[in-house]
Design an enzyme around this catalytic site. Structure first.
Site, short mmCIF file in Angstrom:
data_model
loop_
_atom_site.label_atom_id
_atom_site.label_comp_id
_atom_site.label_asym_id
_atom_site.label_seq_id
_atom_site.Cartn_x
_atom_site.Cartn_y
_atom_site.Cartn_z
N SER A 20 0.83 -1.21 0.00
CA SER A 20 0.00 0.00 0.00
C SER A 20 0.86 1.25 0.00
O SER A 20 0.39 2.35 0.23
CB SER A 20 -0.93 0.02 1.22
OG SER A 20 -0.18 -0.07 2.43
N ASN A 106 -2.82 -2.21 12.86
CA ASN A 106 -4.25 -1.90 12.76
C ASN A 106 -4.62 -0.62 13.53
O ASN A 106 -5.34 0.23 13.00
CB ASN A 106 -5.07 -3.08 13.27
CG ASN A 106 -4.88 -4.31 12.40
OD1 ASN A 106 -4.26 -4.22 11.33
ND2 ASN A 106 -5.40 -5.45 12.82
N THR A 151 -37.67 29.39 -11.81
CA THR A 151 -38.05 28.05 -11.38
C THR A 151 -38.35 27.32 -12.69
O THR A 151 -38.84 27.94 -13.65
CB THR A 151 -39.31 28.05 -10.48
OG1 THR A 151 -40.40 28.62 -11.20
CG2 THR A 151 -39.08 28.83 -9.19
N HIS A 152 -38.06 26.05 -12.75
CA HIS A 152 -38.24 25.26 -14.00
C HIS A 152 -37.50 25.89 -15.18
O HIS A 152 -37.92 25.73 -16.32
CB HIS A 152 -39.71 25.12 -14.38
CG HIS A 152 -40.60 24.75 -13.24
ND1 HIS A 152 -40.90 23.45 -12.92
CD2 HIS A 152 -41.25 25.53 -12.34
CE1 HIS A 152 -41.71 23.44 -11.86
NE2 HIS A 152 -41.93 24.68 -11.48
N SER A 273 -10.76 27.92 -28.26
CA SER A 273 -10.94 26.67 -28.99
C SER A 273 -9.80 26.54 -29.98
O SER A 273 -9.30 27.53 -30.51
CB SER A 273 -12.28 26.72 -29.72
OG SER A 273 -12.24 25.88 -30.86
N LYS A 279 -14.27 31.59 -29.80
CA LYS A 279 -14.74 30.96 -28.57
C LYS A 279 -14.02 31.45 -27.31
O LYS A 279 -12.84 31.73 -27.31
CB LYS A 279 -14.56 29.43 -28.65
CG LYS A 279 -15.47 28.75 -29.64
CD LYS A 279 -16.95 28.85 -29.29
CE LYS A 279 -17.42 27.88 -28.24
NZ LYS A 279 -17.25 26.48 -28.56
N ASN A 281 -14.43 29.73 -23.75
CA ASN A 281 -15.16 28.65 -23.08
C ASN A 281 -14.99 28.66 -21.55
O ASN A 281 -13.89 28.90 -21.06
CB ASN A 281 -14.68 27.29 -23.61
CG ASN A 281 -15.01 27.12 -25.07
OD1 ASN A 281 -16.02 27.63 -25.56
ND2 ASN A 281 -14.16 26.40 -25.79
N GLU A 286 -16.88 24.06 -16.13
CA GLU A 286 -17.29 22.73 -16.62
C GLU A 286 -16.52 21.62 -15.92
O GLU A 286 -17.07 20.59 -15.55
CB GLU A 286 -17.08 22.64 -18.13
CG GLU A 286 -18.01 23.55 -18.92
CD GLU A 286 -17.61 23.61 -20.38
OE1 GLU A 286 -18.30 22.99 -21.20
OE2 GLU A 286 -16.62 24.28 -20.72
N TYR A 313 -10.72 -5.74 11.84
CA TYR A 313 -9.91 -5.34 10.69
C TYR A 313 -9.88 -6.45 9.64
O TYR A 313 -9.74 -7.63 9.96
CB TYR A 313 -8.46 -5.03 11.12
CG TYR A 313 -7.60 -4.58 9.93
CD1 TYR A 313 -7.56 -3.25 9.55
CD2 TYR A 313 -6.87 -5.50 9.18
CE1 TYR A 313 -6.81 -2.84 8.45
CE2 TYR A 313 -6.11 -5.10 8.09
CZ TYR A 313 -6.08 -3.77 7.73
OH TYR A 313 -5.35 -3.37 6.64
N GLN A 318 -7.57 -1.66 3.64
CA GLN A 318 -6.43 -0.97 3.03
C GLN A 318 -6.88 -0.15 1.81
O GLN A 318 -6.21 0.80 1.43
CB GLN A 318 -5.36 -1.99 2.63
CG GLN A 318 -4.11 -1.37 2.06
CD GLN A 318 -2.99 -2.39 1.95
OE1 GLN A 318 -2.49 -2.89 2.94
NE2 GLN A 318 -2.62 -2.73 0.73
N LYS A 321 -8.19 4.34 1.48
CA LYS A 321 -7.53 5.64 1.37
C LYS A 321 -7.41 6.19 -0.05
O LYS A 321 -7.40 7.39 -0.25
CB LYS A 321 -6.13 5.58 2.01
CG LYS A 321 -6.19 5.49 3.54
CD LYS A 321 -4.84 5.35 4.18
CE LYS A 321 -4.28 3.96 4.16
NZ LYS A 321 -5.09 2.90 4.77
#
Ligand code: ARG
Length: 450
Positions: A20, A106, A151-152, A273, A279, A281, A286, A313, A318, A321
Site C-alpha cells: 500500500s 491496525n 423556477t423550472h 478553442s 470561442k 469557453n 465545466e 480489521y 487498506q 484511502k
C-alpha cells in the site's frame, strides 16, 4: 522481515498486489508523529527505559529528516509506510525493534490516517472560509443588481443578484458545518487498541491521545480498528459540497452563454478553442462540475468496501484511502479555483434586466397587490393569469398597458398599482425575512460573521 512463522518469503506478484506504499507514503510524517507519541508513552510508563525511549525518538527524528529532504527511498518490499519507517529506524537505531511494543499496524494505520485527514480538513476549513467570503463580497457588490429568478428554468420573479450569491453562502455554510462534523468524528485516538483487543501491557492511552491532540482515546478497541465512518462523514461533506459546486457552475455556464449573457467571466479563467477563433469557453466551471462524479464515486466506493465486512480489521480496509486522497485533492483544488474565479465574475445588469422586462415576472406582484385591495388570492391569480394570456395573444407586455386597459380586465387595478410595476419595486417590496428585498439582503450580509 520480522516473521518467524514463514519458511518462504512472499512471492513478488503478491508483494505488488498487497503493498500500500503508493497510497500511504504521503502519510509518512503523520506516522512518525504517532510513533513519537507512542514511544514517549512507552518511556513514561516504564515499558521502555527512559534513555531507550529517547534514543528511539532521536532515531525517528532522523528518519523524519530523511523523508523531508527526500533521501529516504521507501521500498515496496516492506509493504507500507509503517514498516518502511520502522525498518529504517531500526537500521539507524537498533533499539527501534522495541517501538512496536503494544501496538499493531491496525491501530497504527487508524491513528496515522486520522492525523493526516485532520491536517487536510483543517486546511480545507480555511479554504472554505475564503469561498464563503467571496459569496458575501459578491453579494455586497451586487445587492442592487436585478436579475430574473428562475423556477423550472422559466422566468419566475425578479431577484437581487446579492440574494443569489447569499443563497450559495447558505449552502456552503452548511457544507462548512458538515466539515466541522467530519473533523469532530475523527477526534478520538485509536492508538492502543492494538490488533483488535487492546494490550496486556500497562500502556497509557490517555497520554498518547493527549500528545496527538485528540479529545480522548477511543472507547472500544474492536470499534477502533474496524470502522471507517470518520471517513464516510468526510465523504458525505465532500459529495454535498461538490453537488452544490456543480449546480452553481451550471448556472454560471448558462448565464455566460450568448443567449443569456448575464455575466462576464474573467478571461484568465477561460479557454479558447483550437479551431473556432471566437470561442471563450467556461472550462474551469465545466471541469469543476465534471469532477463531482468522482467525488461521489469515491464515497460510494468506500461504502461498498465497508458493507458486510466482519468485525474487525480486514485487509479490504487498506482500500479505504485511495479514494479519500483523490477526493481531498479534488475538493481542495475545486474550492480554491472557484474562489479565485468567483471574485472576478461581472454581471451585465442591462442584459439581465432587458430579459425581465419582456416577460411577465411581475404577475405575482399584481396578484398580491389585488390581495391587499381585498381580492381573494385565488381570484386574483385567475384574473392576472387571464390578462397574461390576453397580452401574449396580442403581443403586449405589462409595460405597454394603459390604466384603462388594465381596468378593462381587472377593475380593482388603480393608478397606485402602476407605480409598483417595475422589477426594482418588485424586489424592494419583498421585504420579508429571508426574502430578496434589498434591505433584507443588506441585513443578511451584515449578520455574517466569518
Ligand atoms: N497497509 C495496511 C493498511 O493500510 C496496514 C494495516 C495492517 N495490516 C495487516 N495485515 N494487519 O490497512
Amino acid at each position: 522481515m520480522w516473521h518467524g512463522r514463514f519458511k518462504q518469503g512472499m512471492a513478488e506478484m503478491v508483494k505488488d498486489f498487497t503493498q500500500s506504499l503508493d497510497i500511504d507514503w504521503r502519510m509518512a510524517e503523520c506516522d512518525i508523529q504517532g510513533s513519537i507519541a507512542h514511544v514517549r508513552m512507552l518511556g513514561k510508563t516504564g515499558l521502555l527505559k527512559v534513555d531507550e525511549a529517547e534514543k528511539i525518538e532521536l532515531g525517528l527524528q532522523k528518519v523524519l529528516r530523511e523523508i523531508q529532504n527526500g533521501t529516504f527511498k521507501p521500498s515496496r518490499d516492506l509493504e507500507d509506510v509503517h514498516m518502511n519507517i520502522e525498518a529504517r529506524l531500526t537500521e539507524i537505531e537498533p533499539l527501534g525493534a522495541k517501538l512496536h511494543t503494544a501496538r499493531s499496524r491496525n491501530d497504527q494505520v487508524a491513528t496515522t490516517t486520522r492525523l493526516y485527514l485532520r491536517e487536510r480538513l483543517k486546511s480545507l476549513t480555511l479554504d472554505l472560509r475564503e469561498l464563503l467570503k467571496v459569496f458575501v463580497n459578491n453579494a455586497e457588490h451586487h445587492v442592487n443588481v436585478i436579475i430574473p429568478g428562475y423556477t423550472h428554468m422559466q422566468q419566475a420573479q425578479p431577484i437581487s443578484m446579492g440574494h443569489y450569491w447569499l443563497a450559495w453562502y447558505e449552502a456552503f455554510k452548511r457544507d462548512s458545518s458538515r466539515l466541522d462534523f467530519a473533523l469532530d468524528s475523527l477526534n478520538e485516538c485509536p492508538l492502543g487498541a492494538g490488533a483488535l483487543a487492546g494490550s496486556t501491557l500497562p500502556i497509557d492511552r490517555e497520554m498518547t491521545s493527549e500528545i496527538l491532540g485528540f479529545s480522548s482515546p477511543t472507547r472500544n478497541s474492536l470499534d477502533s480498528v474496524a470502522q471507517r465512518d470518520y471517513m464516510t462523514d468526510y465523504h458525505y461533506f465532500a459529495s454535498m459540497l461538490m453537488i452544490h459546486v456543480s449546480r452553481l457552475c451550471n448556472d454560471l455556464i448558462n448565464w455566460n452563454t450568448q443567449e443569456f449573457a448575464f455575466i462576464v467571466l474573467p478571461d484568465e479563467f477561460c479557454t479558447g478553442s483550437s479551431m473556432m477563433p471566437q470561442k471563450k469557453n467556461p472550462d474551469v466551471l465545466e471541469l469543476a462540475r465534471g469532477k463531482t462524479g468522482q467525488v461521489i464515486g469515491n464515497f460510494i466506493d468506500l461504502l461498498f468496501t465497508l458493507k458486510g465486512l466482519p468485525m474487525t480489521y480486514n485487509r479490504d480496509l487498506q482500500e479505504d484511502k485511495r479514494g479519500l486522497w483523490a477526493s481531498l485533492d479534488t475538493v481542495e483544488s475545486v474550492v480554491r479555483i472557484l474562489t479565485a474565479l468567483l471574485a472576478k465574475v461581472d454581471v451585465n445588469e442591462k442584459v439581465a434586466l432587458s430579459g425581465l422586462e419582456k416577460g411577465y415576472s411581475l404577475a405575482t406582484d399584481v396578484a398580491e397587490y389585488l390581495v391587499s385591495k381585498g381580492v381573494p388570492f385565488r381570484d386574483a391569480h385567475m384574473k392576472v393569469g387571464k390578462l397574461v394570456g390576453w397580452c401574449i395573444e396580442n403581443n403586449l407586455s405589462f409595460e405597454d398597458l394603459t390604466l384603462t386597459q388594465w381596468q378593462e380586465h381587472i377593475p380593482e387595478v388603480d393608478e397606485a398599482m402602476l407605480k409598483i410595476l417595475s422589477p426594482r419595486e418588485s424586489v424592494r417590496r419583498r421585504n420579508v425575512f429571508g426574502g430578496t428585498g434589498f434591505d433584507q439582503v443588506m441585513e443578511r450580509i451584515q449578520e455574517v460573521n466569518l
